[in-house]
Write a protein that holds these residues in place. Structure first.
Motif, PDB file in Angstrom:
ATOM      1  N   ASP A  89       0.980  -1.329  -0.047  1.00  0.00           N
ATOM      2  CA  ASP A  89      -0.037  -0.002   0.035  1.00  0.00           C
ATOM      3  C   ASP A  89       0.991   1.233   0.118  1.00  0.00           C
ATOM      4  O   ASP A  89       0.548   2.321  -0.541  1.00  0.00           O
ATOM      5  CB  ASP A  89      -1.111  -0.060   1.345  1.00  0.00           C
ATOM      6  CG  ASP A  89      -2.167  -0.916   0.993  1.00  0.00           C
ATOM      7  OD1 ASP A  89      -2.389  -1.481  -0.056  1.00  0.00           O
ATOM      8  OD2 ASP A  89      -2.795  -1.101   2.027  1.00  0.00           O
TER       9      ASP A  89
ATOM     10  N   GLY B 102      -1.573  12.448   6.151  1.00  0.00           N
ATOM     11  CA  GLY B 102      -2.451  11.443   6.986  1.00  0.00           C
ATOM     12  C   GLY B 102      -2.730  10.036   6.428  1.00  0.00           C
ATOM     13  O   GLY B 102      -3.236   9.251   7.059  1.00  0.00           O
ATOM     14  N   GLU B 103      -2.036   9.890   5.071  1.00  0.00           N
ATOM     15  CA  GLU B 103      -2.415   8.880   4.334  1.00  0.00           C
ATOM     16  C   GLU B 103      -1.558   7.555   4.957  1.00  0.00           C
ATOM     17  O   GLU B 103      -1.933   6.479   5.068  1.00  0.00           O
ATOM     18  CB  GLU B 103      -2.192   8.896   3.111  1.00  0.00           C
ATOM     19  CG  GLU B 103      -2.439   7.849   2.105  1.00  0.00           C
ATOM     20  CD  GLU B 103      -2.787   8.016   0.725  1.00  0.00           C
ATOM     21  OE1 GLU B 103      -2.765   8.954   0.079  1.00  0.00           O
ATOM     22  OE2 GLU B 103      -3.057   7.165  -0.189  1.00  0.00           O
ATOM     23  N   TYR B 104      -0.264   8.003   5.205  1.00  0.00           N
ATOM     24  CA  TYR B 104       0.714   6.986   5.813  1.00  0.00           C
ATOM     25  C   TYR B 104       0.073   6.345   7.207  1.00  0.00           C
ATOM     26  O   TYR B 104      -0.122   5.119   7.301  1.00  0.00           O
ATOM     27  CB  TYR B 104       1.946   7.657   6.347  1.00  0.00           C
ATOM     28  CG  TYR B 104       2.875   6.771   7.183  1.00  0.00           C
ATOM     29  CD1 TYR B 104       3.876   5.965   6.423  1.00  0.00           C
ATOM     30  CD2 TYR B 104       2.695   6.509   8.482  1.00  0.00           C
ATOM     31  CE1 TYR B 104       4.770   5.239   7.216  1.00  0.00           C
ATOM     32  CE2 TYR B 104       3.661   5.763   9.112  1.00  0.00           C
ATOM     33  CZ  TYR B 104       4.564   4.890   8.590  1.00  0.00           C
ATOM     34  OH  TYR B 104       5.152   3.983   9.365  1.00  0.00           O
ATOM     35  N   ASP B 105      -0.953   7.407   8.121  1.00  0.00           N
ATOM     36  CA  ASP B 105      -1.349   6.842   8.925  1.00  0.00           C
ATOM     37  C   ASP B 105      -2.539   5.954   8.875  1.00  0.00           C
ATOM     38  O   ASP B 105      -2.776   4.831   9.426  1.00  0.00           O
ATOM     39  CB  ASP B 105      -1.754   7.986   9.911  1.00  0.00           C
ATOM     40  CG  ASP B 105      -0.958   8.521  10.779  1.00  0.00           C
ATOM     41  OD1 ASP B 105       0.248   8.071  10.707  1.00  0.00           O
ATOM     42  OD2 ASP B 105      -1.101   9.847  11.199  1.00  0.00           O
ATOM     43  N   LYS B 106      -3.271   6.264   7.808  1.00  0.00           N
ATOM     44  CA  LYS B 106      -4.264   5.466   7.201  1.00  0.00           C
ATOM     45  C   LYS B 106      -3.811   3.978   6.750  1.00  0.00           C
ATOM     46  O   LYS B 106      -4.402   3.006   7.174  1.00  0.00           O
ATOM     47  CB  LYS B 106      -5.072   6.196   6.132  1.00  0.00           C
ATOM     48  CG  LYS B 106      -6.620   6.066   5.864  1.00  0.00           C
ATOM     49  CD  LYS B 106      -7.076   7.165   5.154  1.00  0.00           C
ATOM     50  CE  LYS B 106      -7.817   6.030   3.772  1.00  0.00           C
ATOM     51  NZ  LYS B 106      -7.931   7.099   2.564  1.00  0.00           N
ATOM     52  N   ILE B 107      -3.013   3.998   6.224  1.00  0.00           N
ATOM     53  CA  ILE B 107      -2.259   2.595   5.707  1.00  0.00           C
ATOM     54  C   ILE B 107      -2.006   1.849   7.023  1.00  0.00           C
ATOM     55  O   ILE B 107      -2.054   0.838   6.884  1.00  0.00           O
ATOM     56  CB  ILE B 107      -0.939   2.741   4.741  1.00  0.00           C
ATOM     57  CG1 ILE B 107      -1.763   3.597   3.464  1.00  0.00           C
ATOM     58  CG2 ILE B 107      -0.529   1.530   4.420  1.00  0.00           C
ATOM     59  CD1 ILE B 107      -0.658   3.890   2.577  1.00  0.00           C
TER      60      ILE B 107
ATOM     61  N   LYS C 130      -2.838   2.164  10.009  1.00  0.00           N
ATOM     62  CA  LYS C 130      -4.252   1.618  10.721  1.00  0.00           C
ATOM     63  C   LYS C 130      -4.811   0.742   9.881  1.00  0.00           C
ATOM     64  O   LYS C 130      -5.092  -0.384  10.877  1.00  0.00           O
ATOM     65  CB  LYS C 130      -5.140   2.880  10.747  1.00  0.00           C
ATOM     66  CG  LYS C 130      -5.779   2.733  11.916  1.00  0.00           C
ATOM     67  CD  LYS C 130      -6.744   4.150  12.231  1.00  0.00           C
ATOM     68  CE  LYS C 130      -7.873   3.864  13.168  1.00  0.00           C
ATOM     69  NZ  LYS C 130      -8.564   5.104  12.874  1.00  0.00           N
ATOM     70  N   THR C 131      -4.543   0.416   8.738  1.00  0.00           N
ATOM     71  CA  THR C 131      -5.156  -0.759   8.045  1.00  0.00           C
ATOM     72  C   THR C 131      -4.365  -1.928   8.564  1.00  0.00           C
ATOM     73  O   THR C 131      -5.160  -3.179   8.333  1.00  0.00           O
ATOM     74  CB  THR C 131      -5.138  -0.618   6.403  1.00  0.00           C
ATOM     75  OG1 THR C 131      -5.595   0.536   6.181  1.00  0.00           O
ATOM     76  CG2 THR C 131      -5.777  -1.980   5.584  1.00  0.00           C
TER      77      THR C 131
ATOM     78  N   VAL D  72      -2.807   3.702  15.071  1.00  0.00           N
ATOM     79  CA  VAL D  72      -1.926   4.684  14.744  1.00  0.00           C
ATOM     80  C   VAL D  72      -0.684   4.745  15.574  1.00  0.00           C
ATOM     81  O   VAL D  72      -0.860   4.913  16.877  1.00  0.00           O
ATOM     82  CB  VAL D  72      -2.554   6.150  14.283  1.00  0.00           C
ATOM     83  CG1 VAL D  72      -1.499   7.227  13.836  1.00  0.00           C
ATOM     84  CG2 VAL D  72      -3.661   6.180  13.405  1.00  0.00           C
TER      85      VAL D  72
END
Ligand code: ARG
Length: 259
Positions: free
Chosen positions: A64, A244-249, A251-252, A257
Motif C-alpha cells: 500500500d 495522514g495517508e501514511y497513518d491510514k495505511i 491503521k489498515t 496509529v
C-alpha cells in the motif's frame, strides 16, 4: 526592403511555429506511455507483503505504501516478486527501480544501494515450538539449530550465536515449517512478522521467547547512484506522513496509529 520584410515574416512564422510546437509536445506527453515504477519484493513477510490466497495480488503495508508513493510521484506501480537476496543485485543491474521488502537499513546495505528515510521501526525476535521450555531467550540458542530467511538481518543474527547451526531458507514460510516439523530449534525473524504469524494461527504450534532485540528501521531501496529517485521517494513519503495517508495505511495493517 521587400526581401527584408519577407525574411522578417518568415522569422516571425518560425517563432509562432515554435510556440505552437510546445502545444504539440504537450500532446505527445499525454500520449506517451505512463511512467512505470518497477518495484520488487519478497512476499513471505506478512503483514508487510504477502500473496493473497488464490491470486497473485500482492498485499500488505509495504505494498500500500509503495503504491501511494508511486501515485504521488505520478508513476504506474508494477510489483514483481523475487528472492530476498535477489533484490539488491536486481537494483544494481537495473532490472528494477525500487525494492520494498521490510528491508532494514544497515551500514552494509547503505554501501550497496540507496536507502530511503526510515518508514517503520522493527526488531528481531526468537520463535520456538510452543512446548519448548528450555529456550527462554537468544542466550539459550548456543549450539542450537536456527532457521532464518536468506540474506536477512535475522540470518546475520543467527550466525552470531556461538556454535549455532544455521539454515537459511528462501522463504519465511519454509523457516516456520521447519520449526513446526522439529528440523530446527528456533527461528529468528522480525517481531511484527512473527507476531502476525502467531496471531494467524501459528500460536497453535509456536511462541516467542525473550525480548525484541535492538531496533531496526525499514527503508526503501534504490540503485546506489539513483539519487533523484531517492529524493522523490523521500519527498513523497514525507508528504504521505504529513497528509495522514501514511497513518491510514498504518491503521489498515496494524490496527492503530503509531505514536
Ligand atoms: N528486516 C529484515 C532484513 O532486512 C527481514 C526482511 C525480510 N523481508 C521480506 N520481505 N522477506 O533483513
Amino acid at each position: 526592403m521587400k526581401k527584408l520584410l519577407v525574411f522578417m515574416m518568415a522569422a516571425l512564422m518560425l517563432v509562432a511555429l515554435a510556440v505552437t510546437g510546445c502545444g504539440g509536445e504537450e500532446k505527445k506527453a499525454a500520449e506517451a506511455p505512463e511512467k512505470v515504477l518497477r518495484v520488487a519484493t519478497e512476499p513471505t513477510f506478512a503483514p508487510f507483503e504477502f500473496q493473497e490466497e488464490g491470486s497473485d495480488k500482492l498485499s500488505g503495508f509495504d505494498m500500500d505504501l509503495i503504491r501511494a508513493i508511486g501515485a504521488k510521484m505520478g508513476y504506474k506501480v508494477e510489483i514483481a516478486n523475487m528472492g530476498f537476496d535477489a533484490l539488491i543485485p536486481a537494483l544494481n543491474t537495473g532490472n528494477i527501480d525500487v525494492a520494498i521488502a521490510g528491508m532494514s537499513i544497515t551500514d552494509e546495505r547503505k554501501q550497496a544501494v540507496g536507502m530511503s528515510d526510515p518508514y517503520y521501526t522493527s526488531g528481531l525476535i526468537v520463535m520456538v515450538q510452543k512446548d519448548n521450555n528450555d529456550i527462554k531467550s537468544i542466550e539459550d540458542l548456543k549450539g542450537k539449530r536456527i532457521a532464518a530467511q536468506i540474506g536477512t538481518t535475522g540470518a546475520a543474527k543467527a550466525h552470531s550465536v556461538e556454535g549455532a547451526v544455521v539454515t537459511e531458507f528462501n522463504t519465511n514460510t519454509e523457516s516456520a515449517m521447519e520449526l513446526t516439523n522439529g528440523g530446527v530449534d528456533a527461528v529468528i525473524n522480525d517481531s511484527p512478522v512473527i507476531g502476525y504469524y502467531l496471531a494467524q494461527g501459528g500460536s497453535e504450534v509456536a511462541k516467542t521467547v525473550g525480548d525484541v532485540m535492538e531496533a531496526e528501521q525499514y527503508g526503501i531501496a534504490v540503485k546506489k547512484d539513483n539519487t533523484k529517485l531517492l529524493e522523490d521517494i523521500n519527498k513523497a513519503l514525507a508528504e504521505l506522513k504529513k497528509d495522514g495517508e501514511y497513518d491510514k495505511i498504518y491503521k489498515t495493517w496494524f490496527g492503530e496509529v503509531k505514536k
